[in-house]
Design a protein around this motif. Structure first.
Motif, PDB file in Angstrom:
ATOM      1  N   LEU A  31      22.467  77.960  13.250  1.00 29.29           N
ATOM      2  CA  LEU A  31      21.556  78.792  12.444  1.00 29.29           C
ATOM      3  C   LEU A  31      20.233  79.031  13.172  1.00 29.29           C
ATOM      4  O   LEU A  31      19.465  79.901  12.781  1.00 29.29           O
ATOM      5  CB  LEU A  31      21.264  78.101  11.104  1.00 29.29           C
ATOM      6  CG  LEU A  31      22.462  77.948  10.170  1.00 29.29           C
ATOM      7  CD1 LEU A  31      22.138  76.981   9.044  1.00 29.29           C
ATOM      8  CD2 LEU A  31      22.885  79.301   9.625  1.00 29.29           C
ATOM      9  N   ARG A  32      19.961  78.234  14.196  1.00 23.50           N
ATOM     10  CA  ARG A  32      18.671  78.302  14.908  1.00 23.50           C
ATOM     11  C   ARG A  32      18.801  79.001  16.257  1.00 23.50           C
ATOM     12  O   ARG A  32      17.911  78.918  17.096  1.00 23.50           O
ATOM     13  CB  ARG A  32      18.115  76.894  15.104  1.00 23.50           C
ATOM     14  CG  ARG A  32      17.990  76.091  13.817  1.00 23.50           C
ATOM     15  CD  ARG A  32      17.117  76.792  12.799  1.00 23.50           C
ATOM     16  NE  ARG A  32      16.859  75.955  11.626  1.00 23.50           N
ATOM     17  CZ  ARG A  32      16.103  76.333  10.605  1.00 23.50           C
ATOM     18  NH1 ARG A  32      15.544  77.536  10.615  1.00 23.50           N
ATOM     19  NH2 ARG A  32      15.896  75.530   9.571  1.00 23.50           N
ATOM     20  N   ILE A  33      19.932  79.672  16.472  1.00 24.58           N
ATOM     21  CA  ILE A  33      20.116  80.425  17.724  1.00 24.58           C
ATOM     22  C   ILE A  33      19.509  81.814  17.571  1.00 24.58           C
ATOM     23  O   ILE A  33      19.681  82.458  16.539  1.00 24.58           O
ATOM     24  CB  ILE A  33      21.616  80.542  18.057  1.00 24.58           C
ATOM     25  CG1 ILE A  33      22.194  79.160  18.384  1.00 24.58           C
ATOM     26  CG2 ILE A  33      21.854  81.499  19.223  1.00 24.58           C
ATOM     27  CD1 ILE A  33      23.711  79.149  18.530  1.00 24.58           C
ATOM     28  N   ASP A  34      18.791  82.258  18.588  1.00 19.17           N
ATOM     29  CA  ASP A  34      18.259  83.625  18.603  1.00 19.17           C
ATOM     30  C   ASP A  34      19.398  84.555  19.043  1.00 19.17           C
ATOM     31  O   ASP A  34      19.607  84.801  20.217  1.00 19.17           O
ATOM     32  CB  ASP A  34      17.082  83.698  19.589  1.00 19.17           C
ATOM     33  CG  ASP A  34      16.457  85.081  19.632  1.00 19.17           C
ATOM     34  OD1 ASP A  34      17.041  86.023  19.048  1.00 19.17           O
ATOM     35  OD2 ASP A  34      15.396  85.229  20.251  1.00 19.17           O
ATOM     36  N   ARG A  35      20.146  85.056  18.055  1.00 21.20           N
ATOM     37  CA  ARG A  35      21.386  85.783  18.378  1.00 21.20           C
ATOM     38  C   ARG A  35      21.134  87.108  19.085  1.00 21.20           C
ATOM     39  O   ARG A  35      22.013  87.618  19.771  1.00 21.20           O
ATOM     40  CB  ARG A  35      22.198  86.012  17.094  1.00 21.20           C
ATOM     41  CG  ARG A  35      22.724  84.691  16.563  1.00 21.20           C
ATOM     42  CD  ARG A  35      23.807  84.834  15.536  1.00 21.20           C
ATOM     43  NE  ARG A  35      24.305  83.499  15.171  1.00 21.20           N
ATOM     44  CZ  ARG A  35      25.494  83.014  15.541  1.00 21.20           C
ATOM     45  NH1 ARG A  35      26.305  83.733  16.268  1.00 21.20           N
ATOM     46  NH2 ARG A  35      25.873  81.815  15.165  1.00 21.20           N
ATOM     47  N   GLN A  36      19.943  87.667  18.936  1.00 27.87           N
ATOM     48  CA  GLN A  36      19.634  88.919  19.646  1.00 27.87           C
ATOM     49  C   GLN A  36      19.661  88.695  21.158  1.00 27.87           C
ATOM     50  O   GLN A  36      19.961  89.611  21.912  1.00 27.87           O
ATOM     51  CB  GLN A  36      18.240  89.437  19.249  1.00 27.87           C
ATOM     52  CG  GLN A  36      18.080  89.728  17.762  1.00 27.87           C
ATOM     53  CD  GLN A  36      19.073  90.768  17.283  1.00 27.87           C
ATOM     54  OE1 GLN A  36      19.223  91.821  17.885  1.00 27.87           O
ATOM     55  NE2 GLN A  36      19.783  90.452  16.199  1.00 27.87           N
ATOM     56  N   ARG A  37      19.342  87.494  21.593  1.00 28.53           N
ATOM     57  CA  ARG A  37      19.241  87.219  23.033  1.00 28.53           C
ATOM     58  C   ARG A  37      20.342  86.293  23.543  1.00 28.53           C
ATOM     59  O   ARG A  37      20.331  85.911  24.713  1.00 28.53           O
ATOM     60  CB  ARG A  37      17.861  86.628  23.346  1.00 28.53           C
ATOM     61  CG  ARG A  37      16.724  87.628  23.022  1.00 28.53           C
ATOM     62  CD  ARG A  37      15.390  87.127  23.519  1.00 28.53           C
ATOM     63  NE  ARG A  37      15.013  85.852  22.904  1.00 28.53           N
ATOM     64  CZ  ARG A  37      14.619  84.781  23.585  1.00 28.53           C
ATOM     65  NH1 ARG A  37      14.553  84.803  24.892  1.00 28.53           N
ATOM     66  NH2 ARG A  37      14.280  83.671  22.937  1.00 28.53           N
TER      67      ARG A  37
END
Length: 213
Positions: A31-37
């Protein structure tokens, strides 16, 4: 079974006796992953690398219409670049694949090297694991927590598998704690390259640790 981590009396929720719900909560760092990058290099299907980061309870989701796995393309290597939305203390990793030659056989972890390429993987990893085939997503590989206590970017390199031409991964679980990144901490990170021990003392006094519930 040797890789099962037993919480050394510090955290009662990590033991094997824990109910599934509690265990699932421990694996909430996805849940704490910056999925855009988020990046997966050498993935056959664009965007499929991001699919393997999901809830522990959903790790066995093998829906035929939308297969939740990543497969490598040109050879058996896969490289994930995983930026977090704050600072993470990484405590463990789960890697789930097929019970065959496509399952990754080795995992190499690198901390805080954004935008790694396959060329960069020639350097020494912060930690390396020999993997067992894990078709059910139960085997936990404990990290050296002191080394992974202030991670804003994690790279995971899978250099080889158990003999197939391509590698398949269905689920990667990340366990740990997340702390919000504050503006003043960003300036500390800029001096990371000089590796001044004094900086690291500052970083250890991180305010308000959030446990993901």
């Amino acid at each position: 079974g040797a890789v099962m981590a037993h919480g050394h009396g510090r955290c009662c929720c990590c033991g094997e006796a824990a109910v599934g719900g509690e265990r699932g909560a421990a694996w909430g760092l996805y849940l704490r992953i910056d999925r855009q990058r988020l990046q997966c290099l050498n993935e056959r299907r664009e965007g499929s690398g991001a699919l393997v980061f999901r809830a522990w309870e959903e790790r066995g989701d093998r829906a035929p219409l939308s297969p939740q796995f990543v497969e490598s393309d040109d050879d058996e290597e896969l490289l994930f670049n995983i930026p977090f939305t704050g600072n993470v203390k990484l405590k463990g990793v789960i890697v789930m694949g097929e019970d065959d030659g496509t399952h990754p056989a080795e995992m190499r972890l690198f901390r805080n090297i954004p935008h790694m390429s396959f060329d960069d993987t020639a350097r020494e990893p912060d930690q390396m694991f020999s993997l067992n085939r894990d078709p059910t997503g139960e085997l936990e590989y404990p990290t050296k927590i002191a080394r992974f206590s202030n991670v804003y970017h994690l790279s995971i390199h899978f250099p080889k598998n158990f003999g197939a031409e391509t590698t398949k991964i269905f689920y990667i679980g990340l366990k740990g704690e997340w702390t919000e990144a504050h503006r003043h901490e960003v300036t500390i990170c800029n001096y990371e390259a000089s590796a001044n021990p004094a900086d690291h003392k500052l970083e250890q006094i991180t305010p308000q640790t959030h446990f993901i519930s």
